[in-house]
Design a protein around this motif. Sequence first.
Motif, PDB file in Angstrom:
ATOM      1  N   ILE A  67       1.131  -1.172  -0.076  1.00 55.88           N
ATOM      2  CA  ILE A  67       0.325   0.148  -0.145  1.00 55.88           C
ATOM      3  C   ILE A  67       1.153   1.493  -0.261  1.00 55.88           C
ATOM      4  N   LEU A  68       1.902   0.927   0.986  1.00 53.44           N
ATOM      5  CA  LEU A  68       3.112   2.515   0.985  1.00 53.44           C
ATOM      6  C   LEU A  68       2.993   2.564  -0.585  1.00 53.44           C
ATOM      7  N   ALA A  69       4.009   1.784  -1.646  1.00 57.50           N
ATOM      8  CA  ALA A  69       4.760   1.442  -1.862  1.00 57.50           C
ATOM      9  C   ALA A  69       4.136   2.066  -3.449  1.00 57.50           C
ATOM     10  N   ASP A  70       2.707   1.583  -3.285  1.00 57.65           N
ATOM     11  CA  ASP A  70       1.399   1.782  -4.502  1.00 57.65           C
ATOM     12  C   ASP A  70       1.368   3.785  -4.618  1.00 57.65           C
ATOM     13  N   LEU A  71       1.506   4.463  -3.222  1.00 54.31           N
ATOM     14  CA  LEU A  71       1.192   5.637  -2.833  1.00 54.31           C
ATOM     15  C   LEU A  71       2.225   6.280  -2.953  1.00 54.31           C
ATOM     16  N   GLY A  72       3.064   5.650  -3.221  1.00 51.28           N
ATOM     17  CA  GLY A  72       5.022   6.647  -3.624  1.00 51.28           C
ATOM     18  C   GLY A  72       5.426   6.846  -1.902  1.00 51.28           C
ATOM     19  N   ILE A  73       4.959   6.121  -0.647  1.00 50.15           N
ATOM     20  CA  ILE A  73       5.299   7.034   0.354  1.00 50.15           C
ATOM     21  C   ILE A  73       6.707   5.334   0.419  1.00 50.15           C
ATOM     22  N   GLU A  74       7.560   6.578   0.555  1.00 46.94           N
ATOM     23  CA  GLU A  74       8.904   6.089   1.240  1.00 46.94           C
ATOM     24  C   GLU A  74       9.508   6.827   2.509  1.00 46.94           C
ATOM     25  N   GLY A  75       9.905   5.881   3.066  1.00 46.19           N
ATOM     26  CA  GLY A  75      10.729   6.053   5.059  1.00 46.19           C
ATOM     27  C   GLY A  75      10.387   5.160   5.465  1.00 46.19           C
TER      28      GLY A  75
END
Length: 174
Positions: free
Chosen positions: A134-142
């Motif tokens: 989900i994070l990767a699909d939203l482009g959320i890194e960290g």
Amino acid sequence: MNETLKVLETRRSCRNFDKERMVSEEDIQAVVKAGTYAATGMGRQSPIIIAVTNKELRDRLSAENAKIMGTATDPFYGAPVILIVLADKDIPTYQYDGSLVMGNLMNAAESLGLGSIWIHRAKEEFESDFGKKILADLGIEGNYEGIGHCAIGYAAAPANAPAPRKENYVYYVK
């Protein structure tokens, strides 16, 4: 009594949401904005909020959360909106920061006539491949850890009255 104190004293967790009634975009934005104004350690703003109104993703989150909990029932009690709070583990105060965001979200929802409840297991969800995708699909890194889900919507029934406060809740030193 002033309105802020009234909200703080009357807010209760909602465990029965009106499944047919969606929260307005304006109210969702107001609740989310309130979350972004929560106090954070040294003003570092370690948390992020993922506002989920997409029914398909909401239902997938529900199923994953239920699986972690070991049940087949909807852990979000039918709420149509799920506000997921995660916080950057590289910030020493991240858990406190995320918890304050959750509190602001729930109190803001109450102030708008919405029900809310804090649902746990976000940590486990976002440590799993499911959450990482989900994070990767939203482009959320960290280096984020799930703090909680704030489920919001219209209550299907009135909230229960608050329980009496326990004895010795507060100790005054004068």
